[in-house]
Structure formats: structure tokens, C-alpha cells
Design an enzyme around this catalytic site. Structure first.
Site, PDB file in Angstrom:
ATOM      1  N   ASP A 101       0.516  -1.257   0.342  1.00 44.97           N
ATOM      2  CA  ASP A 101       0.280   0.110  -0.063  1.00 44.97           C
ATOM      3  C   ASP A 101       0.659   1.124  -0.093  1.00 44.97           C
ATOM      4  O   ASP A 101       1.529   1.478   1.051  1.00 44.97           O
ATOM      5  CB  ASP A 101      -0.347   0.184   1.144  1.00 44.97           C
ATOM      6  CG  ASP A 101      -1.760   0.012   1.050  1.00 44.97           C
ATOM      7  OD1 ASP A 101      -2.307   1.867   1.049  1.00 44.97           O
ATOM      8  OD2 ASP A 101      -3.390  -0.468   1.527  1.00 44.97           O
ATOM      9  N   ASP A 203      -3.118   4.794  -2.195  1.00 44.36           N
ATOM     10  CA  ASP A 203      -4.279   4.612  -1.256  1.00 44.36           C
ATOM     11  C   ASP A 203      -4.730   6.390  -1.521  1.00 44.36           C
ATOM     12  O   ASP A 203      -4.201   7.249  -2.180  1.00 44.36           O
ATOM     13  CB  ASP A 203      -4.037   5.491   0.056  1.00 44.36           C
ATOM     14  CG  ASP A 203      -4.765   5.230   0.843  1.00 44.36           C
ATOM     15  OD1 ASP A 203      -5.764   4.757   1.753  1.00 44.36           O
ATOM     16  OD2 ASP A 203      -4.853   6.265   1.458  1.00 44.36           O
ATOM     17  N   GLU A 266      -6.449   3.277  -6.520  1.00 48.48           N
ATOM     18  CA  GLU A 266      -8.184   3.038  -5.507  1.00 48.48           C
ATOM     19  C   GLU A 266      -8.597   4.858  -5.496  1.00 48.48           C
ATOM     20  O   GLU A 266      -8.836   5.670  -4.591  1.00 48.48           O
ATOM     21  CB  GLU A 266      -7.791   3.099  -3.460  1.00 48.48           C
ATOM     22  CG  GLU A 266      -8.759   3.571  -2.867  1.00 48.48           C
ATOM     23  CD  GLU A 266      -9.244   3.598  -1.000  1.00 48.48           C
ATOM     24  OE1 GLU A 266      -9.860   3.118  -0.299  1.00 48.48           O
ATOM     25  OE2 GLU A 266      -8.676   4.976  -1.153  1.00 48.48           O
ATOM     26  N   HIS A 327     -11.145  -3.562   3.434  1.00 49.88           N
ATOM     27  CA  HIS A 327     -10.974  -3.037   5.014  1.00 49.88           C
ATOM     28  C   HIS A 327     -11.829  -1.231   4.991  1.00 49.88           C
ATOM     29  O   HIS A 327     -11.702  -1.610   6.331  1.00 49.88           O
ATOM     30  CB  HIS A 327      -9.936  -3.003   4.970  1.00 49.88           C
ATOM     31  CG  HIS A 327      -9.256  -1.707   4.345  1.00 49.88           C
ATOM     32  ND1 HIS A 327      -8.850  -1.815   2.878  1.00 49.88           N
ATOM     33  CD2 HIS A 327      -8.880  -0.372   4.944  1.00 49.88           C
ATOM     34  CE1 HIS A 327      -8.197  -0.519   3.015  1.00 49.88           C
ATOM     35  NE2 HIS A 327      -7.648   0.295   4.239  1.00 49.88           N
ATOM     36  N   ASP A 328     -12.325  -1.130   4.458  1.00 49.00           N
ATOM     37  CA  ASP A 328     -13.729  -0.279   4.468  1.00 49.00           C
ATOM     38  C   ASP A 328     -14.424  -0.406   4.281  1.00 49.00           C
ATOM     39  O   ASP A 328     -15.936   0.465   5.033  1.00 49.00           O
ATOM     40  CB  ASP A 328     -13.076   0.624   2.989  1.00 49.00           C
ATOM     41  CG  ASP A 328     -11.772   1.927   3.551  1.00 49.00           C
ATOM     42  OD1 ASP A 328     -11.277   1.643   5.217  1.00 49.00           O
ATOM     43  OD2 ASP A 328     -10.773   1.433   2.914  1.00 49.00           O
TER      44      ASP A 328
END
Ligand code: NOJ
Length: 534
Positions: A101, A203, A266, A327-328
Site C-alpha cells: 500500500d 491509497d 484506489e 477493509h473499508d
């Protein structure tokens, strides 16, 4: 996979590991790098090709690693740089690619860059962040809101200016209009790529550049009560600015200083805006994450529309990708229910484009209810009670019926699902018809059928709860029929073709069954049909 294959990311299957919750090796209740190494054999049994790790860098953990205080280190909570180096070797030895990430939009407020920037208006790092004078009434410079609640501007008493943070005040945004910032992050990329990692998931890539004039964002006239407060305004001037594409092309060039690396972005934007992130002449991200399945109404017609819109919007030569969970967002098994989670799995692994799985979805993990005193997520803490919290999808991987699910020797940082003693890897691997074995068979089938990896996508006409499509390759056609409903259905379509057989049913009990013109589907059943294989 062939190491020299520059297209590996098109053919492979990605798996997101949330390191805090995958496997704890030292008994502190938090997952770590050695834990991931221990579990690599599981991932190779599953059959995935690449793992993406959420951040493992030094961090005060205000946002669980998405607030980085040192871009080129490893947080002691997760282990050491030696552990990380070992992970690269072990993953590669196991035939797995390793994606990290990259969090370039913001640092931690404890990052030395920000500490310097904050120290005075004259500091050479001052312009590495986004500082503005107060508005004439002394308030924030504009109406931009933090995604985690409250204004996106925090006042710094010492220097009498506000700094901008799209997320927490502990996550100040870097100023990507400053060339020194760009070079510093590109050097970070080189550091990890030089160690041999296979790419980055970047990200909030669409956030990197903000409006040069910091104009007020317009109100969201379609705001829905009960949604997070930041959605009251649109992000017209704070995200998705045209200049961001220059930055992404520069990032892509950095990855191309090394062989066969991938840049994943993302991006939460409508499909027609998302596809711009492939860049001019496809010089942007190879995989701007397609999150359309995360928020769709779960029905055959809605999903059919999404696929059609996406296929239509893709620039020529751009490679598609699909995501079911991360994970969000709430777990897929909770969004669509346990029975439809199997349909979702078959969909993900038979659509055209690279699939990304989220750890635990393959064992049907559901959203775990989190009691108020167990909340860890800052989003939930700042904006409580509307279901915004992300802890429920980040709970420990359920490995076995042992204490703490085999995840840790002590109390995990988030609670385990109450049913972990039943729903865990050991049990599900032993149960032939389990969702885990369905995932394994889907992955194995995809691997063996070039139609599913690189064939074209052809929609077929279907009604009601049925979604029907073909994947056509050079040597054959595979038909996928998915029942999104709880009623049996009979499909008589020319799409089914003759002398096909069922290669796989989501209920895993019809393999080899001949289908001649008419296909009966049970409630919540999906099948893959093809000509008999030798
Ligand atoms: C997106 C990440 O996926 C999320 O977990 C994080 O909170 C925000 N970016 C801020 O970094």
C-alpha cells in the site's frame, strides 16, 4: 506464474491481507508479518497469485497504518525489516506476487516532514503540506469537510494558519503541487520496488491534487439522511482534479524503472470518471480499482447494468478489474446474505478482468457486531451510530476452532465472530461443499480455462433474477448463469447452446451434468457451463 510475464496482473487473482487481522505470531493480539509468512501455504492452496498488504509502516495508528510516520520502515507491531525481506522471498518462492500500500496523499502528523512543516512558516518543509490563512471571520479557509467527520481544516495556533486533511487531523495532506514532495514519494516507491515488491495499491489516488484556488465545494442536493455528514457537500474541488493524471503518469514511470510491476489505484468515482484513471494512452494506473459491486443493489438487472456500463466505459485496450470487498466496506456475505455470497464468488471469478478478494470473504466471514466499548475505528468514533464503522469487516481471520480462532494466543485487537468455532478454515477445508471449497474450485477452473481469464464478455438476454453471460475465447465458449433469487428458474436460451455440461455449480453437486438446451437452476444457484473437457 511466469516471473517474466509482464501481464501477470491481468491473468492473476489478487488477495488483500489486512495485516492486523490475518495471523498474529507473537501473541500480542495483532497480526504481523511473520504471521503472514506462516499462512502463505494457505494462500497457495487457495490458488491466488498476488497479495496486497494494507500498510505495515511505522505509524501512530490513528487510522491503523494509513497515517504513516516513516515511509521506508516497518512498524515494530508488525515486525522488522528482516521479517519483511523474508516475506518477499517466501512469497516469491511460493509463486505469489507482493503488492504494498502506498499512502501518498497524507502522512501522519508525527511524520518528521510535518513536524518540520509545522515548526514555522519559514521552514523549508512548510510547503510540503497545505496551509491557508483563516477566512475573514477567522474560520476555516473554505467549506471542505473531512471524510471522518468535521471540517477538513485544523487551526495551528503557533503559526495562525489552517492545514488541510481530507481524513483525520492526524493525517495532514501532502501538497502534491510541490515537486519536492513528488520526488520524495517517488524515492519511497523506488525503495520498495528495489527490494523486489511487485507493485503498489495507491491509497485515495483521486485525492492527490486539490483545486489551485481552493474554491468552496457545492452542496450535495441528493444527500440522504443517515449518510456520513461529509456527503452533504460534493467534492468537486477537493478531489479528481485534471492535474492528478500527470502525477499518476509520473508514478507509473517510476514503476517502469523496474520490470513487470503494477500500479493499482484506489478510486471511488462513478464508472465514467473512474476510467480516466487508466490515463491518456493508458499511461496511468493499470488497475484503477472498480468498486461498483461494493455499493450496487444486489439484483441480476443492476449487476447486469453495471457490467455493461463498465465494459462500455473502458478505454480501448484497458484491462478491467472487479472487487467484492475491502477493509473499508461491509463484508459481502452481510451485504448479500450467505446464499448469495456464493453467487457473488462465481460472478467475481468469471467476469472479464482481474478479481481482488478480501481476506476472509472466501470463508464467508460476515460483518461482526462491535459493542460500543470495543470500537477502534476513528470513523465510527467521530461519526457514531450510522453504521459507518469499519471494525466489523476487519475482525480476525477465523483459522480454526482453537482459542481466538487460531489467530492469536491472546485476546485479539477486535473480537472474533461468535461462530468462528464452526466457520473456520480447518472446518471449511474439510467440508466438500463449503464456500471455501467453492472458491478453490472457481479459482482452479479459472486457471484452467483461458476463456475465463482472457475471453471476451458477451451478455445474453435473461429475465427476472437470472444473469446470463458468455465468455468467448479462441477455442471455446463458457456460459455463466446466475440465479440472484430464491426461486427455481428454467432457462431456455440460445445462449446456453447444446451439448454443454455443467463444469461447476455454486452448490457443488452437479459437475459433469449434461445440459441440452434447457437449464434448471435451483434457488440461489449459479452454474458455469462449457463443452465437456478432456
Ligand atoms: C483509504 C483507506 O482504504 C482507508 O482505510 C483509509 O482510512 C483512508 N484511505 C485514509 O487513508
Amino acid at each position: 506464474m511466469d516471473e517474466r510475464d509482464g501481464d501477470w496482473w491481468r491473468h492473476g487473482i489478487f488477495y488483500q491481507v489486512y495485516p492486523r487481522s490475518f495471523q498474529d505470531s507473537n501473541g500480542d493480539g495483532v497480526g504481523d508479518i511473520r504471521g503472514i509468512i506462516e499462512r502463505l501455504p494457505y494462500l497457495t492452496r487457495l490458488g491466488v497469485d498476488a497479495i496486497w498488504l494494507s500498510p505495515v509502516f511505522p505509524s501512530p495508528m490513528a487510522d491503523f497504518g494509513y497515517d504513516i510516520s516513516d515511509y521506508t520502515g516497518v512498524d515494530p507491531l508488525f515486525g522488522t525489516m528482516e521479517d519483511f525481506d523474508e516475506l518477499i522471498v517466501a512469497a516469491h518462492d511460493a509463486g505469489l506476487k507482493l503488492i504494498l500500500d502506498l499512502v501518498p496523499n497524507h502522512t501522519s502528523d508525527q511524520h518528521p516532514w510535518f513536524i518540520e512543516a509545522r515548526s514555522s512558516r519559514e521552514n523549508s518543509k512548510r510547503d510540503w503540506y497545505i496551509w491557508r490563512d483563516p477566512a475573514s471571520d477567522g474560520g476555516p479557509p473554505n467549506n471542505w469537510l473531512s471524510e471522518f467527520g468535521g471540517p477538513a481544516w485544523t487551526y495551528d495556533d503557533a503559526s495562525s494558519q489552517y492545514y488541510y486533511h481530507a481524513f483525520l487531523a492526524e493525517q495532514p495532506d501532502l501538497n502534491w503541487r510541490n515537486p519536492e514532495v513528488r520526488q520524495a514519494i517517488y524515492d519511497v516507491m523506488r525503495f520498495w520496488l528495489g527490494k523486489g515488491i511487485d507493485g503498489f495499491r495507491v491509497d485515495v489516488i483521486w485525492h492527490l491534487i486539490k483545486d489551485a484556488e481552493f474554491r468552496d465545494n457545492p452542496p450535495n442536493l441528493h444527500y440522504l439522511e443517515g449518510r456520513p455528514p461529509h456527503e452533504r457537500i460534493l467534492t468537486q474541488y477537493s478531489t479528481d482534479q485534471p492535474e492528478v493524471h500527470t502525477v499518476i503518469t509520473e508514478m507509473r514511470r517510476v514503476t517502469e524503472e523496474f520490470d513487470n510491476r503494477v500500479l493499482i489505484g484506489e478510486v471511488y468515482l462513478p464508472l465514467h470518471r473512474l476510467v480516466a484513471y487508466y490515463g491518456n494512452d493508458l499511461r496511468g494506473a493499470q488497475m484503477p480499482f472498480n468498486f461498483a459491486l461494493l455499493s450496487t443493489l444486489w439484483s441480476a438487472r443492476s449487476v447486469e447494468t453495471i457490467i455493461a456500463d463498465y465494459e462500455k466505459a473502458l478505454p480501448i485496450g484497458a484491462w478491467p478489474n472487479w472487487v467484492l470487498g475491502n477493509h473499508d466496506r461491509p463484508r459481502v456475505a452481510s451485504r448479500v446474505g450467505a446464499e448469495q455470497a456464493r453467487i457473488a464468488a462465481m460472478l467475481l471469478l468469471t467476469l472479464r478482468g482481474t478479481p481482488t478478494l478480501y481476506y476472509g470473504d472466501e470463508i464467508g466471514m460476515r460483518q461482526v457486531p462491535i459493542a460500543p466499548n470495543q470500537v477502534r475505528d476513528p470513523f465510527e468514533k467521530n461519526v457514531p451510530g450510522i453504521g459507518a464503522g469499519r471494525d466489523g469487516c476487519r475482525t480476525p481471520m477465523q483459522w480454526s476452532a482453537e482459542a481466538y480462532g487460531g489467530f492469536s494466543a491472546s485476546t485479539p485487537w477486535l473480537p472474533l465472530a461468535h461462530d468462528f468455532a464452526h466457520d473456520n478454515v480447518v472446518n471449511l477445508e474439510a467440508d466438500r461443499g463449503s464456500i471455501l471449497n467453492l472458491y478453490k474450485e472457481l479459482i482452479a477452473l479459472r486457471r484452467g480455462l483461458p476463456e475465463l481469464v482472457s475471453g471476451s464478455y458477451e451478455p445474453a438476454v435473461a429475465q427476472g433474477d437470472i444473469l446470463l453471460y458468455r465468455r468467448r475465447g479462441e477455442d471455446g465458449v463458457v456460459v455463466i448463469a446466475l440465479n440472484f433469487g430464491g426461486q427455481p428458474a428454467e432457462i431456455t436460451s440460445s445462449a446456453i447452446g447444446f451439448s454443454n455440461e455443467i463444469l461447476l455449480s455454486t452448490l457443488m453437486d452437479r459437475q459433469g451434468e449434461k445440459v441440452e438446451g434447457v437449464l434448471d437452476l435451483r434457488p440461489n444457484e449459479g452454474v458455469i457451463l462449457g463443452s465437456p473437457r478432456v
